[in-house]
Scaffold this active site. Structure first.
Site, short mmCIF file in Angstrom:
data_model
loop_
_atom_site.label_atom_id
_atom_site.label_comp_id
_atom_site.label_asym_id
_atom_site.label_seq_id
_atom_site.Cartn_x
_atom_site.Cartn_y
_atom_site.Cartn_z
N CYS B 32 0.96 -1.12 -0.14
CA CYS B 32 -0.01 0.11 -0.10
C CYS B 32 0.87 1.12 0.10
O CYS B 32 1.70 1.30 0.72
CB CYS B 32 -1.01 -0.03 1.13
SG CYS B 32 -1.90 1.40 1.62
N ASP B 39 -0.40 -5.78 0.48
CA ASP B 39 -1.81 -6.25 0.16
C ASP B 39 -1.50 -7.53 -0.41
O ASP B 39 -0.48 -8.00 -1.20
CB ASP B 39 -2.28 -4.92 -0.95
CG ASP B 39 -2.69 -3.93 -0.22
OD1 ASP B 39 -3.25 -4.05 1.00
OD2 ASP B 39 -2.36 -2.89 -0.72
N VAL B 54 -0.06 -15.53 -23.78
CA VAL B 54 1.02 -14.95 -22.83
C VAL B 54 1.90 -16.35 -22.52
O VAL B 54 1.06 -17.29 -22.29
CB VAL B 54 0.66 -14.04 -21.86
CG1 VAL B 54 -0.29 -14.85 -20.93
CG2 VAL B 54 1.80 -13.55 -20.94
N GLU B 55 3.35 -16.19 -22.23
CA GLU B 55 3.90 -17.27 -21.62
C GLU B 55 3.66 -17.24 -20.10
O GLU B 55 3.94 -16.25 -19.77
CB GLU B 55 5.31 -17.48 -22.14
CG GLU B 55 6.02 -18.71 -22.04
CD GLU B 55 6.53 -18.77 -20.85
OE1 GLU B 55 6.75 -19.96 -20.21
OE2 GLU B 55 7.04 -17.75 -20.16
N LEU B 56 3.20 -18.34 -19.58
CA LEU B 56 2.76 -18.53 -18.22
C LEU B 56 4.00 -18.04 -17.41
O LEU B 56 3.77 -17.29 -16.34
CB LEU B 56 2.22 -19.86 -17.91
CG LEU B 56 1.22 -19.81 -16.64
CD1 LEU B 56 0.25 -18.80 -16.64
CD2 LEU B 56 0.94 -21.13 -16.51
N GLU B 74 -6.79 0.10 -7.58
CA GLU B 74 -7.42 0.67 -8.83
C GLU B 74 -6.38 0.75 -9.83
O GLU B 74 -6.52 0.30 -11.21
CB GLU B 74 -8.32 1.88 -8.74
CG GLU B 74 -9.56 1.94 -7.71
CD GLU B 74 -9.27 1.78 -6.46
OE1 GLU B 74 -8.23 2.05 -5.92
OE2 GLU B 74 -10.17 2.09 -5.64
#
Lengths: 127, 127, 127, 127, 127, 127, 127, 127, 127, 127
Positions: B32, B39, B54-56, B74
């Site tokens: 935070c 968080d 996307v390659e994991l 956000e």
């Protein structure tokens, strides 16, 4: 090697009706082609039969054939969708492959069989 | 620092079909920027690939890069959406970030990637 | 006394996009104005921000201000909806208040903020 | 005997808005008119108020009045729907009665209040 | 042998209203015609009555009649749908049969009763 | 670096009684010294205080100090047990560290503080 | 072939204390020697170390070595207990193997390592 | 202020038998004396009555009296134990206070009433 | 008819060790001798083998033989205990039969095999 | 009125063995003698039979007889224990009555039948 010839069918007992069959296999396992580690998934085959239904024991053997095969999540899901589409020619077919957590990630890949390929590459995805 | 250059891709194995890939990362953590407290979140990346996936492992490293970064809920969700949108140029993309309870609150932030920005500021939200 | 002046805001970090923020407060408590008994609820604030977002700590203090206030379920839910609507002027806003069981009953009250009041009193409810 | 005169109301605190109130009673019990055995159910009253809301304590007493009454699942659900419809004249109203397992069966009966009776007997059910 | 003559009915207590009745039987068991092994399922009968409702005790006896009958998942579900359709002539009717795991698979078969048979064999399935 | 000097105490409010205090921290995270990957655990500190109790906020800061520290499961659990034992000198103390799944494994390490070290290396473990 | 030589160890970091280490492997799979069908289990190794601890990655590889081996439930559990007992010479050791449902059955086999074999064949089991 | 005078009793209906009464209050709330933030707990009073039992409504009012009182977890649990011990003089009594998560921690405090205070300060805790 | 001759055995693979085998059958069904209604149960066979183990497929067939047999809960549990005791002559054996809810009741019957019958009819039960 | 004459018995089928029978009734309801509100509980009767067992249907009717009886939690549990003790003269018997939440409280009362009354009023309760 997982081959669609393993799959057997029987005649749809109620072709006059669009009814939904959903088989969920809780014990799918394959190998990661990069690392050689085993992957585990729960795979659901959900379809509306046209002339034939898939025989359940042959579907089990077809899934067992992936046990020592090196294949990615995305590739396995699409191959299963293509193989069952070719064998069943269903009125509709969806494959949902839910891969267990590995390295803090879990993944779900969902593919719909369509009779004809989609032409436009930028169309909006149906969710 | 979480940089989109960490993200790697591979060619979509089934570009003729709109299929859905959903990767859920269960171990996202950031800091935070106000209080310096950690968080924790579960983040789902759900998309329909166009030319690339996307390659994991690179996605895991990209998420690990937030570990000591100060960023709001956000902001983090929108940055992940922007970064993956730029790298994948997907047919569709949604980020769902589910932040764990803190001070009696839990929060879920959901962002959809759109090819072009929305013009009208008072239009009705799609739920 | 729960006053909307307690609520603070910060600028929407992604105003070009309609994204959904949902904050769930698990520890709401107020007093029944009839019996004086405490009521307990889980309250979700789900909205699409326009120019501003609600600051989470001020939202917590705003909810704490109901602790010793006598107010009915229906009244509390609508007051929260009105207060946040006035402060945020959001593109959309829904309040879901889930009150715990009391005397064999539990209750959920759900209110949507609308920019303008509804004129026709007998229109069909949207579910 | 369960009589709609037991039900009391109070004025809708937010008539300018269509908001949903859902009260769930976890302890409904009546008697089977065939066997004399007790039945148990969870009953949800979900409605959008027009001019009045139902007072919760009177609703509890109204449900308690079924305790020693012999009535079938389908009859009880429709009577509750009719009684609350007459008393509240709501913008919309749904009763969901979830009866516990008996003899290997559980049953859910769902009825929607409509201002005017349905004329056509073979129309398609809304799900 | 499961015969539709076992099924008894009583008059619909609220024919002016389309309300939904859902009976779930948790203890359905039949025999696999191939292997002779017992199968177990949870079966839901969900319908909107027209002139008559099914009497619950007779429905239990009808389901008990499958106990030693050799029948496939797909066949049992469609027979139950056909039998209840003939006896009740309902405004709508759906059978959901959820078969327990066997050999690593579980299966759900869902059939909708329609007054007239479907003509086109390749139409899109409704989900 | 996690240092026992971070831990603060306050006087036991009921030293005349052996009562049990159990604090469970749901958000422990450290780094694997081998791979550099983050580990996540839920850690319970269960003790009977003698003269002092541990102050909860200082315990949180003490656990946060492990965030970027490379340490094995077994080592972290024993260090926490040693540190709290030195600071509290409790009548009894148990640490239970439940590490989340990684590579198909989850692990729980449990250590009891004892006033004096155990001499015999082959004695039977107490379960 | 699962060979105890795959197992690696590291020195016990707290040999002065009897503390419990429990590693649970969620993805064990082997083959039934009778039918050739795959079996799946969750296996827990719970022990009090004496001089050495088992290294987790080597334990994973040791379990992976059962993937294509034909072995019964009872045999696998006892072999794992024997192998880890020989390698670790622990103060105590228990193996709990929880095999998933197959043909309507699930099975749990639990074996305790003892330094010396039990002489009397009819003694009472410890539960 | 929570005062033991709020507690009322009635004669034990079965003093010839040691039977256990356990009342669990799901809605305890008090204030943190440090931060002023509300705390929430589930509190269980488990006892074997001697001559009197606690009247349940008075116990509820006694717990409600903590609503705006600043008190620590450890202090509240011991005060409740002392107050009920004085009022009931029970054959045995245990208080279990399960405080909800705050700042990533949840806490359970357990206190046993004993007729006479414990003399030795370093005795082993009973678990 | 359920006959102990259906049960087959194989030699105990680890007779030097008292290890526990627990087989749980999730699909036991028999008939009530009073009403003719089907009963359903989950039955666990937990034992320490002496010279032989029960073969799992034969145990399944033995349980299937109860399908159309009229027998009470208490009788079925004791017969299974007697039959397995005679066939296995185990070091210890417990049968736990968990019968599903019927008429608002569920029942669990637990029987321990003992080599010699108990003489004293009023001794205290072991729990 | 709940009268022990409603209870019927049948001879213990296995008097040579101490086996445990546990019947759980999920639908107990009585009336609060103070407020007239209905109470709901789950009641378990767990016993080791000596010469006779309780017949289940008569037990159900015995519990139904409490439906409109005004009785406290503690009184109902002890009366059930006394009545079954007199009728069965069991080797052991425990009643566990778990009353549902009312006014934020749930309660569990547990009573053990003993052949002879307990003399000492201050002895330690067995837990």
């Amino acid at each position: 090697m997982a081959d669609l010839k393993i799959l057997e069918t029987f005649p749809n007992p109620a072709p006059h009706r669009d009814f939904i069959i959903a088989h969920t296999h809780h014990e799918f396992t394959s190998m990661c082609p990069m690392t050689g580690h085993p992957d585990f998934a729960t795979i659901t085959v959900r379809y509306v039969a046209d002339k034939t239904c898939v025989e359940l024991k042959s579907l089990k053997l077809y899934f067992h054939a992936y046990r020592n095969e090196g294949i990615f999540f995305e590739g396995a899901t699409n191959k299963i969708c293509d193989d069952l589409g070719k064998v069943l020619k269903p009125r509709s077919l969806t494959i949902i492959a839910d891969f267990k957590a590995r390295g803090g990630f879990s993944s779900v890949v969902t593919a719909d069989y369509k009779a004809a390929p989609v032409k436009k590459s930028s169309k909006k995805a149906s969710r």
